[in-house]
Design an enzyme around this catalytic site. Structure first.
Site, PDB file in Angstrom:
ATOM      1  NE  ARG A  94      -4.257  -1.516   0.337  1.00 16.03           N
ATOM      2  CZ  ARG A  94      -4.429  -2.568  -0.458  1.00 16.03           C
ATOM      3  NH1 ARG A  94      -3.547  -2.859  -1.396  1.00 16.03           N
ATOM      4  NH2 ARG A  94      -5.496  -3.328  -0.334  1.00 16.03           N
ATOM      5  CG  HIS A 121      -3.520  -0.897  -6.688  1.00 22.52           C
ATOM      6  ND1 HIS A 121      -3.756  -0.204  -5.519  1.00 22.52           N
ATOM      7  CD2 HIS A 121      -3.581  -2.209  -6.357  1.00 22.52           C
ATOM      8  CE1 HIS A 121      -3.965  -1.062  -4.528  1.00 22.52           C
ATOM      9  NE2 HIS A 121      -3.857  -2.294  -5.011  1.00 22.52           N
ATOM     10  CD  GLU A 177      -3.241   3.158  -5.344  1.00 17.07           C
ATOM     11  OE1 GLU A 177      -4.224   2.464  -5.651  1.00 17.07           O
ATOM     12  OE2 GLU A 177      -2.268   2.706  -4.730  1.00 17.07           O
TER      13      GLU A 177
HETATM   14  C1  GLV Z   1      -5.450  -5.226  -3.647  1.00 19.30           C
HETATM   15  O1  GLV Z   1      -4.744  -4.268  -3.520  1.00 19.30           O
HETATM   16  C2  GLV Z   1      -5.819  -6.129  -2.592  1.00 19.30           C
HETATM   17  O2  GLV Z   1      -5.568  -5.817  -1.420  1.00 19.30           O
HETATM   18  O3  GLV Z   1      -6.370  -7.184  -2.885  1.00 19.30           O
END
Ligand code: GLV
Length: 315
Positions: free
Chosen positions: A228, A276, A257
């Site tokens: 993250r 992401h 994001e």
């Molecule tokens: C994506 O970022 C997840 O946490 O699955």
């Protein structure tokens, strides 16, 4: 009739799979941008399948007993009311391991082999050699040795890398040469050329990588973040990269994001940015439904669910 509410877009076979796993349940499908339908559905839901449950909806969800999210990271769901409640939260941990393992190796190889520059040269039809490096003999440090961290370790070892890891409960871990506890972070970051963040975002890991930690990684080192954005002090990272105090970075997650167009990270040749997507895969929803259906069957039969999140630990 107990109600399952989902915000996940389902195909016919996936809808059937859920219905088969939960005879006697009503399945209500709601679009996540339909605020009124979400509120009405929340009031009926005993089971919630999807990642987009807000505190406002949760306050309406008086019948709710279980949430199955389709994400691995659960920090957005861990608002105080949910943590304090008896509602069980399960995630899809493990599902991202291989695909993120691939993504991390793609990023490391790309920077080691100078791929961003080669792609630009190809577009301009220019034949120029560039410096390249091999991975064998390099040290890779992984922060967080869950399923994702272990998938990275397995691949890195196959490339001949020495693998170090930091883990909350340091215990021997497959494919990791040395495992240290959180107080070993300095040692791991100092010794590793490549540092991968594969830990959950919790109050303990928020801002884990700041100016001091970036200095430990050092000017020969690279940071790879597939966890993250908030694990890293992003302004400090930008500064370290601008000033040559870090060799480069592979970033799939960001403080904000989508990453704003104004971010200097976009324009750094030694930074590889992906939107992401490290956890994406061919059949993401199908695999998430498989985990959910299995858990539904357990839920109906009163058996322990798989992938229960420790809401206080945060993962
Ligand atoms: C994506 O970022 C997840 O946490 O699955």
């Amino acid at each position: 009739m107990p109600t399952i509410v989902t915000t996940v877009a389902l195909t016919d076979p996936l809808r059937r799979r859920i219905r088969e796993a939960a005879p006697g349940f009503d399945l209500v499908e709601v679009r996540r941008d339909d605020a009124d339908a979400l509120k009405a559905a929340a009031a009926e839901a005993e089971v919630w399948f999807g990642p987009h449950l807000t505190p406002e909806l949760f306050a309406l969800a008086r019948r709710l007993r279980w949430i199955q999210t389709t994400y691995a990271g659960v920090e957005r769901l861990l608002f105080p009311e949910l943590v304090a409640s008896d509602v069980v939260l399960t995630n899809v941990r493990g599902m991202h391991a291989d695909t993120i393992g691939d993504h991390v190796m793609m990023g490391i190889l790309a920077l080691a082999r100078n791929l961003p520059r080669l792609v630009l040269q190809q577009a301009a039809a220019r034949w120029l050699t560039v410096p390249v490096a091999e991975l064998a003999g390099d040290t890779l440090g992984i922060v967080g040795l869950g399923a994702i961290g272990q998938a990275v370790a397995r691949r890195a070892q196959a490339f001949g890398m020495r693998v170090l890891g930091v883990r909350r409960n340091p215990q021997p871990t497959p494919h990791v040469d040395e495992v240290l506890g959180p107080d070993g972070l300095e040692q791991v970051l100092t010794r590793s050329r490549w540092v991968v963040l594969a830990c959950p975002l919790t109050p303990q890991t928020h801002g884990l990588i700041g100016p001091r930690e970036l200095a430990w990684i050092g000017p020969e080192g690279y940071l790879i973040n597939i966890g993250r954005g908030a694990l890293v002090d992003e302004p400090a990272l930008v500064k370290a990269l601008q000033e040559g105090r870090l060799a480069g970075a592979v970033l799939d997650v960001f403080a904000e994001e989508p990453l704003p167009e104004s971010s200097p990270l976009w324009r750094m040749p030694n930074v590889l940015i992906t939107p992401h997507i490290a956890g994406q895969q061919r059949d993401y929803t199908g695999r998430a439904v498989e985990i959910f259906a299995d858990n539904l069957d357990r839920y109906r039969r009163g058996l322990p669910l798989r992938n229960v999140v420790d809401k206080r630990a945060g993962y």
